[in-house]
Motif scaffolding. Sequence first.
Motif, PDB file in Angstrom:
ATOM      1  N   THR A 145       0.837  -1.211   0.000  1.00  0.00           N
ATOM      2  CA  THR A 145       0.000   0.000   0.000  1.00  0.00           C
ATOM      3  C   THR A 145       0.868   1.256   0.000  1.00  0.00           C
ATOM      4  N   GLN A 146       1.924   1.229   0.822  1.00  0.00           N
ATOM      5  CA  GLN A 146       2.818   2.395   0.888  1.00  0.00           C
ATOM      6  C   GLN A 146       3.530   2.597  -0.452  1.00  0.00           C
ATOM      7  N   LEU A 147       3.944   1.503  -1.085  1.00  0.00           N
ATOM      8  CA  LEU A 147       4.658   1.619  -2.355  1.00  0.00           C
ATOM      9  C   LEU A 147       3.742   2.201  -3.441  1.00  0.00           C
ATOM     10  N   SER A 148       2.479   1.766  -3.455  1.00  0.00           N
ATOM     11  CA  SER A 148       1.525   2.330  -4.421  1.00  0.00           C
ATOM     12  C   SER A 148       1.394   3.834  -4.199  1.00  0.00           C
ATOM     13  N   GLU A 149       1.334   4.227  -2.931  1.00  0.00           N
ATOM     14  CA  GLU A 149       1.202   5.653  -2.596  1.00  0.00           C
ATOM     15  C   GLU A 149       2.456   6.424  -3.033  1.00  0.00           C
ATOM     16  N   VAL A 150       3.625   5.841  -2.780  1.00  0.00           N
ATOM     17  CA  VAL A 150       4.892   6.478  -3.174  1.00  0.00           C
ATOM     18  C   VAL A 150       4.926   6.686  -4.690  1.00  0.00           C
TER      19      VAL A 150
END
Length: 234
Positions: A145-150
């Motif tokens: 989820t964090q990587l998608s946001e990044v």
Amino acid sequence: MKQHLLYEGKAKQIYATENPEQVIMYYKDDATAFNGIKKSVITDKGRLNAAITQELFTYLAANGIPTHLIEQLSEREQLCHTVTIFPLEVIIRNIAAGSITKRLAVKEGTRFQQPIFELCYKNDDLGDPLINDDHALALGLITPTQLSEVKRLTLAINTLLQHRFAEVGIDLVDFKIEFGMKQDGTVVLADEISPDSCRFWEQTTARKLDKDRFRQDLGEVTQAYEEILARLQA
Ligand code: UDP
């Protein structure tokens, strides 16, 4: 306000404050290149990078990008939210320069058909190796989820910055940014955006206005950083 030193990097220091949710970032004049092999001092760089980062983070925040920046405290100091930095260098390339010209034999100056999103594992001993999304997830450096946001934020930042620099006659060739997680779990843009971490070419002349002047001994390094700040403040 400024308390003990928490961390010292190549170009900046991070100090604690009385509030554990806030830190002070101090910009030094020290310059390194080629993973710390080339070292020097660039006069006034700390002041210039603090001011350039202030301009750009304020512009990005006004356009919906969450950042760690709270306010500028002095010429070289910014008050920031405490974040846990993901050990990733997030790179966007719009035009070929630097390492990719060798890695993929692309001629410097080639404009890519779409921006290239790259990740490097922040690890000095390994020389910050290029990795892909699967490596970042498998090593537990960041969650899916964090990587998608990044990724989403990075592409938005690229569009915003390309537009901002085009307005002042500069091509945004490539840049490196870092993200962190605030104590409430939000992913935010952190670190800096400056001529140390970007490549900027003057559109009319292709003159380099960034750290390549230091890496390649082109001279007039401080003047190039001053030029970037002056154009952003004009
Ligand atoms: N960059 C950076 N820190 C690094 C490596 C790269 O800020 O440790 C920036 C660099 O200034 C450029 C972009 O990331 O704007 C892409 O750099 P590249 O991979 O071409 O590496 P370089 O040739 O600068 O070593």
